[in-house]
Motif scaffolding. Structure first.
Motif, PDB file in Angstrom:
ATOM      1  N   GLN A 115       0.841  -1.179   0.000  1.00  0.00           N
ATOM      2  CA  GLN A 115       0.000   0.000   0.000  1.00  0.00           C
ATOM      3  C   GLN A 115       0.885   1.241   0.000  1.00  0.00           C
ATOM      4  O   GLN A 115       2.044   1.197   0.412  1.00  0.00           O
ATOM      5  N   ALA A 116       0.316   2.354  -0.494  1.00  0.00           N
ATOM      6  CA  ALA A 116       1.066   3.600  -0.578  1.00  0.00           C
ATOM      7  C   ALA A 116       0.091   4.759  -0.517  1.00  0.00           C
ATOM      8  O   ALA A 116      -1.092   4.622  -0.884  1.00  0.00           O
ATOM      9  N   ARG A 117       0.580   5.906  -0.073  1.00  0.00           N
ATOM     10  CA  ARG A 117      -0.269   7.087   0.039  1.00  0.00           C
ATOM     11  C   ARG A 117      -0.130   7.946  -1.210  1.00  0.00           C
ATOM     12  O   ARG A 117       0.974   8.224  -1.669  1.00  0.00           O
ATOM     13  N   ILE A 118      -1.292   8.357  -1.757  1.00  0.00           N
ATOM     14  CA  ILE A 118      -1.365   9.270  -2.891  1.00  0.00           C
ATOM     15  C   ILE A 118      -2.511  10.238  -2.624  1.00  0.00           C
ATOM     16  O   ILE A 118      -3.617   9.811  -2.289  1.00  0.00           O
ATOM     17  N   ARG A 119      -2.247  11.507  -2.803  1.00  0.00           N
ATOM     18  CA  ARG A 119      -3.302  12.498  -2.614  1.00  0.00           C
ATOM     19  C   ARG A 119      -4.468  12.227  -3.559  1.00  0.00           C
ATOM     20  O   ARG A 119      -4.280  11.982  -4.737  1.00  0.00           O
ATOM     21  N   ASP A 120      -5.691  12.293  -3.036  1.00  0.00           N
ATOM     22  CA  ASP A 120      -6.899  12.047  -3.825  1.00  0.00           C
ATOM     23  C   ASP A 120      -6.808  10.719  -4.562  1.00  0.00           C
ATOM     24  O   ASP A 120      -7.035  10.620  -5.762  1.00  0.00           O
ATOM     25  N   ALA A 121      -6.482   9.670  -3.832  1.00  0.00           N
ATOM     26  CA  ALA A 121      -6.232   8.367  -4.445  1.00  0.00           C
ATOM     27  C   ALA A 121      -7.409   7.862  -5.256  1.00  0.00           C
ATOM     28  O   ALA A 121      -7.245   7.206  -6.279  1.00  0.00           O
ATOM     29  N   ALA A 122      -8.633   8.157  -4.822  1.00  0.00           N
ATOM     30  CA  ALA A 122      -9.812   7.622  -5.496  1.00  0.00           C
ATOM     31  C   ALA A 122     -10.030   8.221  -6.884  1.00  0.00           C
ATOM     32  O   ALA A 122     -10.903   7.775  -7.618  1.00  0.00           O
ATOM     33  N   ARG A 123      -9.230   9.203  -7.287  1.00  0.00           N
ATOM     34  CA  ARG A 123      -9.419   9.857  -8.581  1.00  0.00           C
ATOM     35  C   ARG A 123      -8.487   9.296  -9.641  1.00  0.00           C
ATOM     36  O   ARG A 123      -8.034  10.017 -10.518  1.00  0.00           O
ATOM     37  N   TRP A 124      -8.212   7.998  -9.642  1.00  0.00           N
ATOM     38  CA  TRP A 124      -7.191   7.455 -10.542  1.00  0.00           C
ATOM     39  C   TRP A 124      -7.503   7.687 -12.003  1.00  0.00           C
ATOM     40  O   TRP A 124      -6.598   7.789 -12.837  1.00  0.00           O
ATOM     41  N   MET A 125      -8.779   7.784 -12.408  1.00  0.00           N
ATOM     42  CA  MET A 125      -9.113   7.929 -13.818  1.00  0.00           C
ATOM     43  C   MET A 125      -8.888   9.355 -14.325  1.00  0.00           C
ATOM     44  O   MET A 125      -9.030   9.617 -15.515  1.00  0.00           O
ATOM     45  N   GLY A 126      -8.539  10.266 -13.477  1.00  0.00           N
ATOM     46  CA  GLY A 126      -8.188  11.618 -13.890  1.00  0.00           C
ATOM     47  C   GLY A 126      -7.004  12.062 -13.070  1.00  0.00           C
ATOM     48  O   GLY A 126      -6.388  11.284 -12.364  1.00  0.00           O
ATOM     49  N   ARG A 166      -8.604  -1.529 -10.273  1.00  0.00           N
ATOM     50  CA  ARG A 166      -7.811  -1.277 -11.477  1.00  0.00           C
ATOM     51  C   ARG A 166      -6.871  -2.449 -11.749  1.00  0.00           C
ATOM     52  O   ARG A 166      -5.833  -2.596 -11.120  1.00  0.00           O
ATOM     53  N   PRO A 167      -7.230  -3.370 -12.688  1.00  0.00           N
ATOM     54  CA  PRO A 167      -6.348  -4.498 -13.020  1.00  0.00           C
ATOM     55  C   PRO A 167      -5.068  -4.015 -13.696  1.00  0.00           C
ATOM     56  O   PRO A 167      -5.075  -3.039 -14.458  1.00  0.00           O
ATOM     57  N   LEU A 168      -3.960  -4.737 -13.436  1.00  0.00           N
ATOM     58  CA  LEU A 168      -2.656  -4.353 -13.981  1.00  0.00           C
ATOM     59  C   LEU A 168      -2.073  -5.380 -14.944  1.00  0.00           C
ATOM     60  O   LEU A 168      -0.960  -5.185 -15.437  1.00  0.00           O
ATOM     61  N   ALA A 169      -2.786  -6.474 -15.209  1.00  0.00           N
ATOM     62  CA  ALA A 169      -2.389  -7.486 -16.195  1.00  0.00           C
ATOM     63  C   ALA A 169      -1.135  -8.262 -15.820  1.00  0.00           C
ATOM     64  O   ALA A 169      -0.622  -9.030 -16.624  1.00  0.00           O
ATOM     65  N   ASP A 170      -0.652  -8.085 -14.598  1.00  0.00           N
ATOM     66  CA  ASP A 170       0.541  -8.811 -14.154  1.00  0.00           C
ATOM     67  C   ASP A 170       0.230  -9.728 -12.978  1.00  0.00           C
ATOM     68  O   ASP A 170       1.119 -10.138 -12.240  1.00  0.00           O
ATOM     69  N   GLY A 171      -1.064 -10.022 -12.784  1.00  0.00           N
ATOM     70  CA  GLY A 171      -1.491 -10.840 -11.667  1.00  0.00           C
ATOM     71  C   GLY A 171      -1.962 -10.029 -10.476  1.00  0.00           C
ATOM     72  O   GLY A 171      -2.382 -10.613  -9.471  1.00  0.00           O
ATOM     73  N   THR A 172      -1.914  -8.694 -10.577  1.00  0.00           N
ATOM     74  CA  THR A 172      -2.313  -7.846  -9.456  1.00  0.00           C
ATOM     75  C   THR A 172      -3.321  -6.797  -9.910  1.00  0.00           C
ATOM     76  O   THR A 172      -3.552  -6.602 -11.102  1.00  0.00           O
ATOM     77  N   TRP A 173      -3.904  -6.104  -8.922  1.00  0.00           N
ATOM     78  CA  TRP A 173      -4.812  -4.996  -9.203  1.00  0.00           C
ATOM     79  C   TRP A 173      -4.743  -4.000  -8.060  1.00  0.00           C
ATOM     80  O   TRP A 173      -4.206  -4.285  -6.982  1.00  0.00           O
ATOM     81  N   LEU A 174      -5.296  -2.799  -8.310  1.00  0.00           N
ATOM     82  CA  LEU A 174      -5.294  -1.725  -7.334  1.00  0.00           C
ATOM     83  C   LEU A 174      -6.712  -1.391  -6.878  1.00  0.00           C
ATOM     84  O   LEU A 174      -7.665  -1.504  -7.640  1.00  0.00           O
ATOM     85  N   THR A 175      -6.833  -0.974  -5.612  1.00  0.00           N
ATOM     86  CA  THR A 175      -8.035  -0.328  -5.089  1.00  0.00           C
ATOM     87  C   THR A 175      -7.575   0.902  -4.310  1.00  0.00           C
ATOM     88  O   THR A 175      -6.380   1.066  -4.046  1.00  0.00           O
ATOM     89  N   ALA A 176      -8.521   1.767  -3.942  1.00  0.00           N
ATOM     90  CA  ALA A 176      -8.149   2.974  -3.207  1.00  0.00           C
ATOM     91  C   ALA A 176      -9.180   3.283  -2.141  1.00  0.00           C
ATOM     92  O   ALA A 176     -10.382   3.079  -2.327  1.00  0.00           O
ATOM     93  N   GLU A 177      -8.701   3.789  -1.013  1.00  0.00           N
ATOM     94  CA  GLU A 177      -9.541   4.276   0.076  1.00  0.00           C
ATOM     95  C   GLU A 177      -8.923   5.572   0.577  1.00  0.00           C
ATOM     96  O   GLU A 177      -7.791   5.579   1.062  1.00  0.00           O
ATOM     97  N   GLY A 178      -9.662   6.677   0.430  1.00  0.00           N
ATOM     98  CA  GLY A 178      -9.129   7.961   0.888  1.00  0.00           C
ATOM     99  C   GLY A 178      -7.862   8.323   0.149  1.00  0.00           C
ATOM    100  O   GLY A 178      -7.849   8.440  -1.086  1.00  0.00           O
ATOM    101  N   ASP A 179      -6.765   8.490   0.891  1.00  0.00           N
ATOM    102  CA  ASP A 179      -5.473   8.824   0.290  1.00  0.00           C
ATOM    103  C   ASP A 179      -4.536   7.623   0.231  1.00  0.00           C
ATOM    104  O   ASP A 179      -3.322   7.780   0.098  1.00  0.00           O
TER     105      ASP A 179
END
Length: 342
Positions: free
Chosen positions: A10-21, A319-332
């Motif tokens: 896991q990692a922190r990213i500002r506005d993580a839930a906005r990955w599509m923009g 968000r699938p990554l095609a390498d056997g993993t995927w991403l989800t986001a909660e908050g930041d």
């Protein structure tokens, strides 16, 4: 059936839930580690996604946005990480990591507010940049959106085609063969278009999918098929390059029995976790995005395998990554997951 997700990091990213923009996006390339693009003020930073979720330094490059604040844009970075390309509605601009403007291609003078409906992408060999610039609207006419192939080192236009669409958004999807490029164009309530293109003897050859209401979602790692999404309730598999329909899966069939008039729908078109598995997000009109289900689907048969279950509450998109993993986001916080090995 429930399939438990195993945490990868896991990692922190500002506005993580906005990955599509903005302020961040993930770039997936077949056979290469995924990369993370982050907007940090007037800078675009590029990271190795694997290292971003680990203990090693992840930064690959930093690029200064060539336009003033308030100018909307999308961006792509060359395979070796030394050139960033920014695409606005009426221009494409390449900058080096040292801050120098390498070249700029100006499109039509739109004379309208910038709304960031364009898209760009490097080819896997780094030789070309594919870009979509939206067409001009005025006095009752529309010129059509423009699809360009430019030389990555000079910005010279190799070839261009005018598309029969009026984009409110678009996204490029490189094919695993390194020769073809996909382009999904959304027209809001007017529908969507799927285009494929390739260079042949210096000319751009373009063909479109017959159904103008499907959104290009992903392409199989072997390149022999691709995935589309027909909002709100159907995902479909198609042959490549012909586009013939192979199979479909409705949200209702994947969701199972519901009570009353509750109607399931796909909240996003999904994508490949690996060659054999698609992950898609579904919910119902009677629930909220917090009640979304992440459903694993056998990509060879279109049969749902079961719902993903997490060790902590997870909401919204996957968000699938095609390498056997995927991403989800909660908050930041962004989480990375995989299916446990048996």
């Amino acid at each position: 059936m429930e399939i438990r997700a195993a945490p990868v990091g896991q990692a922190r990213i500002r506005d993580a839930a906005r990955w599509m923009g903005r302020p961040w996006a993930v770039e997936v390339r077949r056979g290469r580690p995924p990369r993370l693009l982050r907007q940090e003020g007037a800078l675009l930073t590029l990271h190795d996604l694997n290292r971003f979720f680990g203990a090693e330094a992840s930064l690959i490059g930093t690029f200064t946005v060539p336009w003033p604040d308030g100018h909307a844009w999308e961006a792509a970075v060359s395979p070796d990480g030394d050139v960033g390309v920014f695409c606005g509605d009426d221009a494409v601009c390449a900058v080096t990591s040292s801050g120098a403007v390498l070249w700029e291609h100006r499109g039509r003078d739109l004379r309208r507010p910038n709304e960031n409906r364009s898209s760009c992408r490097f080819t896997d060999d780094g030789r070309h940049v594919w870009a979509m610039l939206v067409g001009e609207v005025g006095d009752g006419f529309y010129l059509g959106d423009e699809w360009l192939v430019l030389e990555a080192d000079s910005g010279h236009v190799v070839s261009r085609e005018t598309l029969d669409c009026a984009a409110v958004g678009g996204e490029h999807l490189p094919h695993p063969d390194g020769r073809h490029m996909g382009l999904g164009v959304g027209e809001g309530q007017d529908g969507a278009h799927v285009y494929w293109g390739r260079l042949e003897d210096g000319a751009l050859r373009v063909w479109t999918h017959d159904d103008d209401h499907r959104i290009l979602t992903d392409v199989h790692p072997d390149g022999l098929s691709f995935l589309t999404y027909a909002p709100p309730d159907e995902i479909a598999w198609h042959t490549f390059p012909g586009g013939a329909l192979i199979r479909t899966l409705t949200a209702a069939d994947a969701w199972g029995p519901v009570s009353g008039d509750d109607e399931p729908y796909w909240d996003a078109g999904g994508g490949y976790i690996d060659a054999g598995t698609v992950l898609a997000t579904a919910t119902t009109y009677a629930t909220t995005p917090q009640d979304a289900r992440h459903i694993l689907i056998d990509s060879r048969t279109g049969t749902p395998r079961g719902d993903v279950r997490y060790p902590l509450p997870m909401t919204g998109w996957a968000r699938p990554l095609a390498d056997g993993t995927w991403l989800t986001a909660e908050g930041d916080t962004v989480f990375r997951w995989r299916i446990p090995r048996v």
